[in-house]
Design a protein around this motif. Structure first.
Motif: not given
Length: 222
Positions: A45, A47-48, A50, A53-54, A78, A88, A127, A130, A149-150
Motif C-alpha cells: 500500500h 500509505a496508511d 487511505t 486500502c482501508t 506500507s 491505522w 504512489s 499497489r 490507487m483508485t
C-alpha cells in the motif's frame, strides 16, 4: 527500519526468487525467509489511512481464515512508519470492529518497494506501491498483480488464484478462465498422431481437453 536489500538489474518477474528482506512489522521483526515452506501473499500500500486500502484491509482481515486454510500467510507492506501502522489498525478496529490479524511491514526508506519493482529507482513518492505477489513455499514468485490507487483489489480473485496455482502444482493440469475449486480443469494434451487425427470429443479438440481432476491425483495434498 528494513535491512539493506541487494538491488537487482530490474524488477522481479514470474518464477524469479522473491527478494529477501528483514524489517519491523506490527507483529515484530519479519523476514521473507520466515515464510519459507508455506505460501505467502505479500501485498503493498502506498500509505496508511487511505480509503481504498482501508477497504482492502477490512476484506483481507475477514478472509484471513480462508487464506490460512489454503496454507497461505498474509503480509502487508506500507512505506509509512510502524507508529502510523499501529494508529491505522487501531482506527480500523474502532471504526469497523475489525482486528487486523496479519503483520504490516514498515518501509519508510522504500527499500523493499524498490527491490520488488513497485516504484522506479528514482521515484519521488510511493504512489505506485499497489502490488500483490503470490510466493510459493520455495520462495518463488508465482503471480503478480498491480492496481491503481483508485481501484480496490478483489480478495475473492486472489483466493481463486491461490487455489488455482495449488491445484495446477499438485495435479499437473491447467485451469480455464473463471475456474473455481471443484470445476473441470484443462487436461494435458495427448501428443500422439492418433490423438491429433483421431475422433474428437464434441466441443473440443486434441489440444483442448477438459474434465474432472484425474482420479489418481484427487487425493494428493497441496
Amino acid at each position: 527500519m528494513s535491512e539493506s536489500i541487494p538491488q537487482h538489474a530490474g524488477p522481479p518477474l514470474l518464477h524469479d526468487p522473491a527478494p529477501d528482506f528483514r524489517a519491523r512489522t506490527t507483529m515484530g521483526d519479519r523476514s521473507l525467509a520466515d515464510y519459507r515452506g508455506g505460501w505467502l501473499l505479500l501485498f503493498s500500500h502506498p500509505a496508511d489511512f487511505t480509503p481504498v486500502c482501508t477497504s482492502e484491509f477490512i476484506a483481507f482481515s475477514r478472509a484471513a481464515g480462508r487464506f490460512e486454510a489454503l496454507g497461505c500467510a498474509l503480509l502487508a507492506l506500507s512505506v509509512d512508519s510502524l507508529f502510523s501502522h499501529f494508529a491505522w489498525i487501531r482506527s480500523i478496529h474502532a471504526q469497523f470492529g475489525v482486528k487486523v490479524p496479519f503483520p504490516i511491514v514498515e518501509d519508510p526508506s522504500m527499500a523493499i518497494a524498490r527491490a520488488y519493482g513497485m516504484i522506479a529507482p528514482q521515484a519521488p513518492d510511493a504512489s505506485m506501491v499497489r502490488a500483490a505477489f503470490v510466493i510459493d513455499p520455495a520462495g518463488t514468485i508465482r503471480a503478480i498483480s498491480w492496481y491503481p490507487m483508485t481501484t480496490g483489489r478483489n480478495v475473492e480473485e486472489l483466493l481463486r488464484l491461490l487455489a488455482a496455482l495449488q491445484t495446477t502444482d499438485a495435479h499437473d493440469v491447467s485451469t480455464p478462465e473463471g475456474w473455481q475449486p471443484g470445476d473441470d480443469v484443462i487436461l494435458p494434451p495427448e501428443l500422439t498422431p492418433e490423438a491429433a487425427f483421431g475422433p474428437q470429443d464434441q466441443g473440443g479438440d486434441w489440444y483442448f481437453r477438459t474434465g474432472p481432476l484425474p482420479k489418481k491425483a484427487r487425493g494428493r495434498s497441496r
